[in-house]
Every structure is written in structure tokens, then in C-alpha cells.
Design a protein around this motif. Structure first.
Motif, short mmCIF file in Angstrom:
data_model
loop_
_atom_site.label_atom_id
_atom_site.label_comp_id
_atom_site.label_asym_id
_atom_site.label_seq_id
_atom_site.Cartn_x
_atom_site.Cartn_y
_atom_site.Cartn_z
N SER A 179 98.46 -42.55 14.28
CA SER A 179 97.43 -43.07 15.17
C SER A 179 97.45 -44.59 15.21
CB SER A 179 96.05 -42.58 14.70
OG SER A 179 95.77 -43.07 13.41
N GLY A 180 96.64 -45.13 16.10
CA GLY A 180 96.46 -46.57 16.19
C GLY A 180 97.76 -47.33 16.45
N ALA B 239 105.49 -45.95 17.54
CA ALA B 239 106.37 -44.79 17.70
C ALA B 239 106.59 -44.47 19.18
CB ALA B 239 105.79 -43.58 16.97
N VAL B 240 105.55 -44.54 19.98
CA VAL B 240 105.67 -44.23 21.42
C VAL B 240 106.50 -45.29 22.14
CG1 VAL B 240 104.38 -43.98 23.58
CG2 VAL B 240 103.56 -42.84 21.50
N ILE C 144 107.49 -40.16 11.60
CA ILE C 144 106.18 -40.73 11.31
C ILE C 144 105.67 -40.14 10.01
CG2 ILE C 144 105.65 -41.28 13.71
CD1 ILE C 144 103.78 -38.80 13.71
N VAL C 145 105.07 -40.99 9.20
CA VAL C 145 104.55 -40.59 7.89
C VAL C 145 103.05 -40.86 7.90
CG1 VAL C 145 104.78 -40.88 5.39
CG2 VAL C 145 106.75 -41.31 6.88
N TYR C 146 102.27 -39.91 7.37
CA TYR C 146 100.82 -39.97 7.47
C TYR C 146 100.23 -39.12 6.36
CZ TYR C 146 102.18 -35.65 9.65
OH TYR C 146 102.77 -34.43 9.87
N LEU C 147 98.94 -39.25 6.16
CA LEU C 147 98.25 -38.42 5.16
C LEU C 147 98.07 -37.00 5.70
CD1 LEU C 147 95.49 -40.94 4.02
CD2 LEU C 147 97.47 -40.16 2.69
N GLU D 125 96.93 -34.60 10.28
CA GLU D 125 97.92 -33.75 10.95
C GLU D 125 97.70 -33.67 12.47
OE1 GLU D 125 101.32 -31.82 11.39
OE2 GLU D 125 100.64 -32.41 9.40
N LYS D 126 96.45 -33.50 12.92
CA LYS D 126 96.18 -33.37 14.35
C LYS D 126 96.61 -34.63 15.10
CE LYS D 126 94.31 -31.77 18.23
NZ LYS D 126 95.12 -32.32 19.28
N ASP D 127 96.25 -35.80 14.57
CA ASP D 127 96.69 -37.05 15.18
C ASP D 127 98.22 -37.14 15.20
OD1 ASP D 127 94.25 -38.15 15.93
OD2 ASP D 127 94.11 -39.52 14.22
N ALA D 128 98.86 -36.73 14.12
CA ALA D 128 100.33 -36.77 14.04
C ALA D 128 100.96 -35.90 15.12
CB ALA D 128 100.80 -36.35 12.66
N GLN D 129 100.41 -34.72 15.35
CA GLN D 129 100.96 -33.83 16.37
C GLN D 129 100.78 -34.41 17.77
OE1 GLN D 129 103.00 -31.24 15.75
NE2 GLN D 129 102.76 -31.87 13.61
N ASP D 130 99.67 -35.12 17.98
CA ASP D 130 99.47 -35.80 19.28
C ASP D 130 100.50 -36.91 19.46
OD1 ASP D 130 97.33 -34.12 19.82
OD2 ASP D 130 95.80 -35.60 19.30
N THR D 131 100.78 -37.65 18.39
CA THR D 131 101.82 -38.70 18.46
C THR D 131 103.17 -38.08 18.77
OG1 THR D 131 100.63 -40.09 16.89
CG2 THR D 131 102.99 -40.53 17.17
N LYS D 132 103.49 -36.98 18.09
CA LYS D 132 104.77 -36.30 18.32
C LYS D 132 104.91 -35.90 19.79
CE LYS D 132 107.60 -32.43 16.88
NZ LYS D 132 108.00 -31.61 15.77
N LYS D 133 103.85 -35.38 20.39
CA LYS D 133 103.89 -35.00 21.81
C LYS D 133 104.20 -36.20 22.69
CE LYS D 133 100.64 -31.18 21.36
NZ LYS D 133 99.25 -30.77 21.54
N GLU D 134 103.57 -37.34 22.40
CA GLU D 134 103.80 -38.54 23.21
C GLU D 134 105.23 -39.06 23.05
OE1 GLU D 134 100.92 -41.65 23.71
OE2 GLU D 134 99.35 -40.39 22.80
#
Length: 165
Positions: free
Chosen positions: A74-75, A81-82, A93-96, A100-109
Motif C-alpha cells: 500500500s501507499g 510497484a505499479v 512485494i513484501v508486507y506483513l 494481505e488484502k492490500d497486497a492482493q490489490d497491489t498485485k492486481k494493479e
């Protein structure tokens, strides 16, 4: 057709106009982008001088590159990444785990921009996990060209010597 994050809403006072105030939000740590109120952050549009927004114009500067982006869910990390994907780079991307939900949204973008996005939930406060991130990135992407060390939160200390590993 490539789908990018929604264009920012118009009608708000431009950040370039006198009197513009940045909206303040208080989120629990770690903050989740999906919990943010309007205006929602966007990753693929940039502000223009007239107060509007335009889609970032990529030039292929990172074609074929492979990046690790910590805090990439996120942020600023998501935006990196985008935009890297728009420039031709794949990312891990590495995250806590709680993000997970934010990470999956980033992956989609990232994937909408035509690149691969590998997601790895890992707490980087443990140095052994940092080594695992590098090993996993090399295994998944075949190498690393770029490291964006973005994962963080502000913790006030009176002396830098008080920081632990």
C-alpha cells in the motif's frame, strides 16, 4: 485494454492552489490502504499543474528489471510497484501478513500494467526473514536488479544508538 486504478475525483481544491489542506486520517499501525477514506490514494496517475491528474506516461526505462519492494502492499510501496510495472519491471512485494488484502490489490494493479507481481508476507524485523526474502526473490524472479527498502513506521527515539537490529 489495460485497466489502471481509478482516476482521482475532480472538483477538490488543487494541491497547487493557495489554501489547499491535505486531508488527515489516523489509522492503527500498520495502516491498511483499503481502510482509507476519500480521497483514496491512486498509484498510476500523477498531478498536473492545473490541479487535475494524468495517467503516468511510461518510457520502458525498467524493461526486464526485477525489484523487491518492501512495504509494497500500500501507499508509497504500492505506487512504486505499479509505476515500476508501467516502466517494465516485475516485482516481489513484501508486507506483513495482516496486510494481505492490500497486497492482493497491489498485485492486481501490477498485473494490469502487464508485469508479474510476487507476494510475500514476511515480518522484516527478523534478520533471518530478510535473507529469506532475497532467496525467495532470486528463486521466483531469477535475480534482483532493484531493492526498494520502504517498509517502516515512525518510532521516536532520543538517540540513534537506541535502535536495535
Amino acid at each position: 485494454m489495460v485497466q489502471y486504478a481509478e482516476k482521482p475525483a475532480s472538483g477538490a481544491k488543487s494541491q497547487f492552489q493557495p489554501g489547499h489542506k491535505i486531508p488527515i486520517q489516523h489509522l492503527d499501525k500498520p495502516g491498511l490502504q483499503l481502510d482509507m477514506e476519500d480521497p483514496k490514494p491512486v498509484s498510476s496517475y500523477i498531478p498536473t499543474e492545473d490541479g487535475g491528474y494524468q495517467l503516468y506516461k511510461a518510457a520502458g526505462k525498467l524493461q526486464g528489471k526485477r525489484a523487491i519492494v518492501t512495504g509494497g502492499d500500500s501507499g508509497i510501496g504500492r505506487a512504486i510497484a505499479v509505476l515500476y510495472a508501467m516502466e517494465g519491471a516485475s516485482s516481489m512485494i513484501v508486507y506483513l501478513p495482516s496486510e494481505e488484502k492490500d497486497a492482493q490489490d497491489t498485485k492486481k494493479e501490477v498485473e494490469a500494467a502487464g508485469q508479474k507481481c510476487h507476494c510475500l508476507a514476511m515480518d522484516l524485523r527478523n534478520k533471518d526473514n530478510c535473507r529469506k526474502v532475497v532467496d525467495t526473490a532470486v528463486q521466483c524472479m531469477g535475480g534482483i536488479d532493484i531493492l526498494v527498502n520502504n517498509a517502516a513506521f515512525q518510532h521516536m527515539l532520543s538517540d540513534i544508538g537506541e535502535l536495535d537490529e
